[in-house]
Design an enzyme around this catalytic site. Structure first.
Site, mmCIF file in Angstrom:
data_model
loop_
_atom_site.group_PDB
_atom_site.id
_atom_site.type_symbol
_atom_site.label_atom_id
_atom_site.label_comp_id
_atom_site.label_asym_id
_atom_site.label_seq_id
_atom_site.Cartn_x
_atom_site.Cartn_y
_atom_site.Cartn_z
ATOM 1 C CE LYS A 102 14.271 11.291 17.905
ATOM 2 N NZ LYS A 102 13.093 11.570 17.068
ATOM 3 C CB CYS A 142 16.186 14.751 13.515
ATOM 4 S SG CYS A 142 15.980 16.042 14.640
ATOM 5 C CG HIS A 196 5.947 5.685 -4.796
ATOM 6 N ND1 HIS A 196 4.402 5.902 -4.445
ATOM 7 C CD2 HIS A 196 6.502 6.280 -3.510
ATOM 8 C CE1 HIS A 196 4.254 6.528 -3.452
ATOM 9 N NE2 HIS A 196 5.398 6.589 -3.043
ATOM 10 C CB CYS A 232 5.748 10.697 -1.298
ATOM 11 S SG CYS A 232 6.745 9.306 -1.175
ATOM 12 C CG HIS A 281 2.475 19.113 -19.516
ATOM 13 N ND1 HIS A 281 1.963 18.242 -20.280
ATOM 14 C CD2 HIS A 281 1.733 20.031 -18.831
ATOM 15 C CE1 HIS A 281 0.693 18.839 -20.536
ATOM 16 N NE2 HIS A 281 0.745 19.800 -19.716
ATOM 17 C CD GLU A 320 0.196 11.504 0.009
ATOM 18 O OE1 GLU A 320 1.340 11.233 0.195
ATOM 19 O OE2 GLU A 320 -0.491 12.779 0.327
ATOM 20 C CG HIS A 328 0.481 9.430 5.640
ATOM 21 N ND1 HIS A 328 0.045 9.411 4.378
ATOM 22 C CD2 HIS A 328 1.916 9.679 5.591
ATOM 23 C CE1 HIS A 328 1.208 9.557 3.404
ATOM 24 N NE2 HIS A 328 2.135 9.632 4.178
HETATM 25 N N1 GLN Z 1 9.674 2.018 -1.732
HETATM 26 C C1 GLN Z 1 9.626 2.748 -0.640
HETATM 27 C C2 GLN Z 1 8.762 2.335 0.353
HETATM 28 O O1 GLN Z 1 7.840 1.661 -0.080
HETATM 29 C C3 GLN Z 1 8.987 4.087 -1.205
HETATM 30 C C4 GLN Z 1 8.953 5.316 0.275
HETATM 31 C C5 GLN Z 1 8.422 6.326 -0.146
HETATM 32 O O2 GLN Z 1 8.074 6.677 -1.183
HETATM 33 N N2 GLN Z 1 8.993 7.540 0.665
HETATM 34 O O3 GLN Z 1 8.833 2.244 1.623
HETATM 35 ZN ZN ZN Z 2 5.790 7.606 -1.118
#
Ligand code: GLN
Ligand code: ZN
Length: 829
Positions: free
Chosen positions: A82, A586, A711, A713, A722, A735, A765
């Site tokens: 790395k 990593c 949430h 990602c 479902h 996302e 990102h």
């Molecule tokens: N609550 C976390 C953040 O905002 C959620 C991170 C994630 O979804 N990977 O960093």
């Molecule tokens: Zn996220």
């Protein structure tokens, strides 16, 4: 208590010259120098003279039943690769320096395996970035945008494909089966021509040979390569990747011929896609490929290696009917049906590479149990045909336990990282051939027994509570639309409410404060006041921006799983237990070793402090049980769902304490829920049921007026929509912006979603700042498929990796866009 003798990879100092190249003075001299890009990728042979080792070959070791390692971590016991990669990418060191670090790593790995007595030692399992990318470069499968003009592929093209460059973005990356490793997805089209463009496999074989180590070169098999690829942009979705098989085989033949000429006697083809649900057409392509290769392969022993699950019955039939194959590798840890398949028939005279040592986890092997399995298999296929092996490449486990200075001896005695697993494999092979190392076996048995009976592992109250959850259902009493009404009365939010996902930028200062507090260099008082100041800053900023539902910014958290794991019982943490996630990245998963419980509240202090700074609702912020589970090394002495239920109960306690403390909006992140999906369709429902159940357990007890957010990602949740509805959260943020609103198509197709939903309106990102118009446009697209009264406005994910100079204007535009649409909606009424 008895200690397992730790045998390990020597601390990275095989050649005396290797240490000098990493000395800071040399780096300082080179700082700012531009890395020469003309180097060939794998021409490291010139480093060898200084590395020549006195490696004992297997013949000097007690003659044992054969042993084999599928593959080995390449990142290094202390992430040497790395740091070498990142220094090279930053222009702080040369290609030569990087190649030297890589060559040292390879030779120390080979030496370690040879010393341990492993008979089948892999080569070409090293990679500067990824083994699928290596295969693509071997085949010359370089998308035209990278400007490759033929010839041997060097670092410049290779790393541009992996990471992009100033003018061209990187290739897509995706999860390697159900691991946390990510590979580069080759892009293929019907017109592609393939040429032999990277001699890495042959070079590494020769390199090992020059060091006195006979290796088995490993190639990603042609069928898995194609099935893991995707059609290039603009190519019909219906294009069959497998139709390219006859175009790539000639290159494979060239490679095989060269390996033969270089003296290889075995070759390993990794064909892990065989464990998936392949149809008849795909299996046919598989049979075709290997019969096509047969004549080139003649004179070589061929091993087809599978891993991560058992091979379905049909695929097993195809596989074991292949001609010209000498051995088959199976994952006997995850492959629960494999034993039955083998008992049902195994081609006579072939070797069975029995993957009994788990490559996906960090637990020491139950050697006695493995011996029983191996003996049973020996009775079916013939004892001399058994080769003891790992269940998959050791790439997916931590590197070397010897570098763990903080774990106590008891826990350490229960563990085996890659270096220790190599020793286990060999000990099993020796024992099978009558040379059992009694001391080693008895210390292993003692460690197994201590783990079973340790009071640190078992907490009866937790066991009981978790067992009571099985087979039951947990749901909030009121349905979601009535709950949303009750919440709206209390929260009084505007239409299209704005929020963020949780974290705010993590500055160097913040990291320093946390580090110093951990090292006890600053007092708790100073720590609390620094974090408080940071929270206050974040709260004020959100008020200025006029965001509706606030967050505290998570300044006290290093990592969303580690932060909770450190406060729960049953978790242990390593200092060097890194596992490659992609390229130089990593992760260091916590180890769940015991029953999980929550000794005391974990987030209430910070959340109530943050709430006291504002009149607006402040979200309590938790990581969900499924995500904690999926991002940890889990117990192998109980089913995953049991561990997950235990974590769910701990998080439930936290949710209820937050509610009692006056927090009315609580977000429970399940970033990794989708990642845990099993490889085979037939097992999906079982997983989704307990995963979703675990999530509901955490919040089934709250009042109607407490709003539960979650949430995720990723955007491709269409296939599990479902299950997501069944999580029964009040609001989900998800996302969306990187996938061209792929997510929205599911609602366009008529799926009814009654809860609140916030598809991300911009990509966090990227450092790019989205304009108000652009965000408004996105929201409009959402309004075309979702009711205005359920839509939330938020970014894709947390803002932790961004800078304030990016976050402020982006959020400003986001709020402006929400306001613009609110007024448009109001005037349209
Ligand atoms: N609550 C976390 C953040 O905002 C959620 C991170 C994630 O979804 N990977 O960093
Ligand atoms: Zn996220």
């Amino acid at each position: 208590m008895t200690q397992l003798p730790l045998k390990s990879l020597e601390p990275f100092a095989i050649s005396s010259s290797s240490s000098s190249s990493s000395s800071s003075s040399i780096f300082a001299l080179r700082r700012g120098a531009i890395a020469p890009f003309s180097y060939l990728l794998f021409s490291s042979i010139h480093h060898l003279p200084s590395l020549r080792l006195s490696i004992r070959t297997t013949s000097t070791v007690v003659r044992a039943m054969a042993s084999h390692i599928v593959g080995y971590p390449r990142i290094g016991p202390k992430r040497e690769l790395k740091f070498a990669l990142e220094s090279f990418w930053d222009g702080k060191s040369s290609a030569d320096d990087l190649q030297k670090v890589a060559a040292d790593l390879r030779s120390s790995i080979w030496k370690q395996m040879a010393d341990a007595g492993i008979k089948f030692i892999p080569s070409n399992t090293f990679s500067y970035y990824d083994q699928v990318l290596d295969t693509a470069t071997m085949l010359g499968a370089v998308p035209s945008r990278y400007g490759w003009n033929g010839g041997e592929i060097g670092f410049d093209i290779y790393f541009s494909m992996a990471r992009g460059n100033a003018s061209v973005p990187a290739m897509e990356m995706t999860k390697w089966f159900d691991t946390n490793y990510h590979y580069i997805v080759p892009e293929l089209s019907p017109e592609d021509k393939f040429t032999y463009a990277s001699h890495k496999a042959v070079n590494e074989f020769k390199e090992a040979k020059a060091l006195g180590v006979e290796t088995v070169p490993v190639l990603v098999g042609p069928v898995s390569f194609l099935l893991l690829s995707k059609p290039a942009k603009g190519v019909e979705k219906s294009f069959s990747l497998l139709s390219l098989i006859d175009k790539i085989l000639p290159v494979y033949k060239e490679v095989v011929s060269e390996l033969k000429a270089a003296g290889a006697t075995w070759i390993q083809f990794d064909e892990p896609t065989l464990v998936k649900d392949l149809d008849a057409h795909q299996l046919q392509a598989f049979a075709h490929a290997y019969s096509e290769l047969e004549s080139t392969l003649s004179g070589l022993n061929v091993l087809i290696e599978t891993y991560f699950a058992d091979v379905p019955a049909e695929a097993y039939k195809t596989l074991t009917s292949l001609k010209g194959v000498s051995g088959y590798g199976f994952d006997l840890v995850r492959g629960t049906q494999t034993l039955d398949l083998i008992k049902g028939g195994f081609p006579s005279g072939k070797y069975l590479f029995a993957g009994v040592v788990d490559g996906r986890n960090i637990w020491s092997n139950n050697l006695q149990a493995s011996i029983t399995t191996l003996e049973a298999l020996g009775n079916v296929v013939g004892k001399e045909k058994i080769v003891v092996s790992t269940s998959c490449s050791l790439l997916h486990t931590a590197v070397d336990l010897v570098n763990e200075t903080k774990l106590d001896d008891e826990i350490k005695s229960w563990l085996a990282f890659a270096a220790q697993k190599v020793v286990e494999v060999n000990a099993l092979a020796k024992a099978l051939s009558g040379h059992k190392d009694e001391a080693y076996f008895s210390s292993n048995a003692a460690a197994q027994a201590s783990r079973k009976s340790s009071p640190r592992v078992t907490n009866e109250a937790v066991q009981k509570a978790a067992a009571a959850l099985k087979g039951s259902d947990h749901r909030r009493a009121t349905n979601v639309s009535a709950r949303l009404d009750a919440q709206q009365k209390k929260l009084n939010l505007p239409m299209l409410p704005t929020t963020t996902i949780g974290s705010f930028p993590q500055t160097m200062d913040l990291r320093r404060v946390r580090r110093e507090f951990k090292a006890k260099k600053i007092s708790e008082e100073d720590y609390v006041s620094s974090i408080k100041e940071e929270i206050n800053k974040v709260v004020q900023l959100q008020e200025e921006l006029d965001i509706d539902v606030l967050v505290h910014g998570e300044p006290e958290r290093n990592d969303m799983v580690e932060y909770f794991g450190e406060q729960l019982s049953g978790f242990a943490f390593t200092v060097n237990g890194w596992v490659q996630s992609y390229g130089s990245r990593c992760v260091k998963p916590p180890i769940i070793y015991g029953d999980v419980s929550r000794p005391k509240p974990m987030t209430v202090f910070w959340s109530t402090m943050a709430q006291s700074m504002t009149k607006r609702p402040m979200k309590g912020m938790l990581t969900g049980p499924v995500t904690i589970l999926n991002w940890s090394f889990v117990r192998n002495d109980q089913p995953r769902f049991e561990t997950c239920y235990q974590i769910a109960l701990a998080i439930k306690d936290e949710v209820e304490d937050l509610e009692k403390a006056g927090i009315t909006v609580i977000q429970i992140d399940e970033a990794a829920l989708r990642e845990g999906l099993p490889l085979r369709k037939s097992e999906e429902n079982f997983y989704l049921n307990w995963a979703v159940h675990s999530f509901r357990i955490t919040n089934c007890g709250v009042q109607d007026t407490t709003q539960i957010h979650t949430h995720m990602c990723y955007s491709n949740f269409n296939d599990i929509i479902h299950s997501i509805i069944d999580m029964d959260a009040d609001v989900i943020t998800i996302e969306n912006s990187r996938s061209d609103e792929k997510l929205l198509s599911v609602f366009r197709e008529g799926v009814k979603y009654g809860a609140g939903i916030g598809p991300g309106v911009y990509d966090i990102h990227s450092p790019r700042i989205p304009s108000t118009e652009e965000i408004a446009d996105r929201i409009n697209k959402m309004l075309a498929v979702l009711e205005s009264n359920i839509l939330w406005v938020n970014p894709d994910c947390g803002l932790k990796t961004r800078k304030y100079t990016e976050v402020k204007p982006a959020l400003l535009n986001m709020v402006a866009a929400a306001k613009l649409l609110r007024s448009q909606l109001a005037s349209a009424k």
